[in-house]
Write a protein that holds these residues in place. Structure first.
Motif, PDB file in Angstrom:
ATOM      1  N   GLY A  34       0.854  -1.198   0.000  1.00  0.00           N
ATOM      2  CA  GLY A  34       0.000   0.000   0.000  1.00  0.00           C
ATOM      3  C   GLY A  34       0.878   1.233   0.000  1.00  0.00           C
ATOM      4  O   GLY A  34       0.797   2.096   0.885  1.00  0.00           O
ATOM      5  N   ALA A  35       1.752   1.305  -1.059  1.00  0.00           N
ATOM      6  CA  ALA A  35       2.811   2.328  -1.071  1.00  0.00           C
ATOM      7  C   ALA A  35       2.542   3.459  -2.055  1.00  0.00           C
ATOM      8  O   ALA A  35       3.363   4.358  -2.181  1.00  0.00           O
ATOM      9  N   SER A  65       0.173   5.915  -2.341  1.00  0.00           N
ATOM     10  CA  SER A  65      -0.320   7.264  -2.013  1.00  0.00           C
ATOM     11  C   SER A  65      -0.332   7.479  -0.503  1.00  0.00           C
ATOM     12  O   SER A  65      -0.069   6.559   0.273  1.00  0.00           O
ATOM     13  N   GLY A  66      -0.609   8.727  -0.104  1.00  0.00           N
ATOM     14  CA  GLY A  66      -0.799   9.052   1.313  1.00  0.00           C
ATOM     15  C   GLY A  66       0.359   8.642   2.209  1.00  0.00           C
ATOM     16  O   GLY A  66       1.530   8.922   1.923  1.00  0.00           O
ATOM     17  N   ALA A  73       0.302  -5.532  -6.827  1.00  0.00           N
ATOM     18  CA  ALA A  73      -0.381  -6.619  -6.103  1.00  0.00           C
ATOM     19  C   ALA A  73      -1.587  -6.042  -5.363  1.00  0.00           C
ATOM     20  O   ALA A  73      -1.505  -4.971  -4.757  1.00  0.00           O
ATOM     21  N   THR A  77     -10.664  -5.440   2.048  1.00  0.00           N
ATOM     22  CA  THR A  77      -9.371  -4.759   1.894  1.00  0.00           C
ATOM     23  C   THR A  77      -8.627  -4.710   3.226  1.00  0.00           C
ATOM     24  O   THR A  77      -7.467  -5.122   3.309  1.00  0.00           O
ATOM     25  N   VAL A 100      -0.868  -1.300   9.777  1.00  0.00           N
ATOM     26  CA  VAL A 100      -1.394   0.047  10.024  1.00  0.00           C
ATOM     27  C   VAL A 100      -2.907  -0.069  10.255  1.00  0.00           C
ATOM     28  O   VAL A 100      -3.677  -0.303   9.320  1.00  0.00           O
ATOM     29  N   VAL A 133      -4.688  11.962   9.461  1.00  0.00           N
ATOM     30  CA  VAL A 133      -3.532  12.307   8.633  1.00  0.00           C
ATOM     31  C   VAL A 133      -4.065  12.804   7.289  1.00  0.00           C
ATOM     32  O   VAL A 133      -4.993  12.200   6.725  1.00  0.00           O
ATOM     33  N   LEU A 142      -7.273   9.731   1.225  1.00  0.00           N
ATOM     34  CA  LEU A 142      -8.355   9.037   1.952  1.00  0.00           C
ATOM     35  C   LEU A 142      -9.168   9.996   2.810  1.00  0.00           C
ATOM     36  O   LEU A 142     -10.402   9.972   2.805  1.00  0.00           O
TER      37      LEU A 142
END
Ligand SMILES: NC(=O)c1ccc[n+]([C@@H]2O[C@H](COP(=O)([O-])OP(=O)(O)OC[C@H]3O[C@@H](n4cnc5c(N)ncnc54)[C@H](OP(=O)(O)O)[C@@H]3O)[C@@H](O)[C@H]2O)c1
Length: 266
Positions: free
Chosen positions: A19-20, A22-23, A64, A115, A142, A190, A194
């Protein structure tokens, strides 16, 4: 009692960041890429992964989808063939949708749980054998500070993240004898794509860069809960420690349904 192996410093680690694109994940790429031995990044957005990986030398990317076990297995095979092990896996992939209790919809729950919770389960399944090849593996998920206190409209998101917290805590107990450490990350608000979709006030919101700095600092000590910003998470923890009747009254006050009820009574 067996002696614990030393925690390898970042510069000796192969890290998989899931999960790299965005954000918080994207900000973590910038924090980690030049500091670890090898950073492998994954997500669904191939263009974004390519853009990020061409900025650094010791980085490789693979597309992935965490909801698709076969694609996660393929990513793990790629890491095994290239590096033979994972020292740290950071499961950051996640999504959020808010519930309207007037239009309660199980399909929304399915999407969020697939997810956030099953995505974590798939990630652990494929990463665990490679963490066992590390001298002292590290599994990081996370979750969210929403797990401290049930918030209105967060039924699906909160349930998925509370499930994640339980899963990780239980893994921590079972993996201790294998010298694999486990941490949960509990961010407050944050600023990311999202939360840019949120239509409510987000107190004490920090930037994605600040979040990434706090996470990387936490990774060095490997505590159970890496939570930030402290002024927000300590308040949430304090509220969570209140008796249930006080806690429920606070949650209820923030519900839009209570606001509607109050205006109907007038
Ligand atoms: N922002 C906050 O205030 C906050 C607070 C607490 C916890 N968190 C958690 O922090 C994590 C990162 O959130 P963010 O705010 O940075 O959100 P974001 O900008 O939307 O990033 C989400 C990341 O997850 C990836 N992702 C989503 N679904 C995926 C899937 N099916 N397979 C693989 N990757 C997937 C996305 O990549 P692709 O779309 O390219 O797949 C993206 O890289 C999430 O787990 C979120 O729940 C955020």
């Amino acid at each position: 009692m067996t002696r614990k192996a030393a925690k390898p410093p970042l510069e000796q680690q192969v890290i998989w960041l899931i999960g790299a694109s965005s954000g918080i994940g994207e900000a973590l790429v910038h924090q980690l890429a030049d500091r670890c031995l090898q950073l492998v990044i994954s997500a669904r957005n191939e263009d974004k992964l390519d853009q990020l990986s061409c900025k650094y030398q010791r980085i490789s990317s693979i597309v992935a989808d965490v909801t698709d076990l076969a694609s996660m297995q393929q990513a793990a095979r790629y890491i095994e063939d290239g590096f033979g092990r994972i020292d740290t896996v950071i499961i950051n992939a996640g999504t959020c949708e808010y519930v309207d209790v007037q239009a309660f919809d199980s399909a929304l729950f399915q999407r969020v749980l697939d997810t956030n919770l099953m995505g974590t389960v798939h990630s652990i399944e494929v990463a665990l054998p490679l963490l066992r090849n590390s001298q002292r593996g590290y599994l990081v998920g996370v979750a969210s500070s929403v797990t401290y206190l049930a918030l209105p409209r967060a039924q699906a998101y909160g349930a998925s993240k509370a499930g994640m917290r339980y899963l990780l805590e239980s893994m921590r107990a079972d993996l201790a004898s294998e010298q694999i450490d486990v941490s949960v990350v509990s961010p407050g608000f944050v600023k990311t794509p999202l939360t840019d979709r949120n239509d409510f006030p987000m107190p004490m919101r920090i930037s994605a860069d600040e979040a990434a700095v706090a996470i990387v600092k936490g990774l060095q000590g490997r505590p159970w809960d890496i939570h930030f910003p402290k002024r927000f998470t300590r308040l949430m923890q304090w509220l969570a420690a209140l008796p249930a009747c006080a806690r429920l009254a606070i949650s209820r006050k923030t519900s839009t349904n209570s606001v509607k009820e109050a205006s109907d009574e007038r």
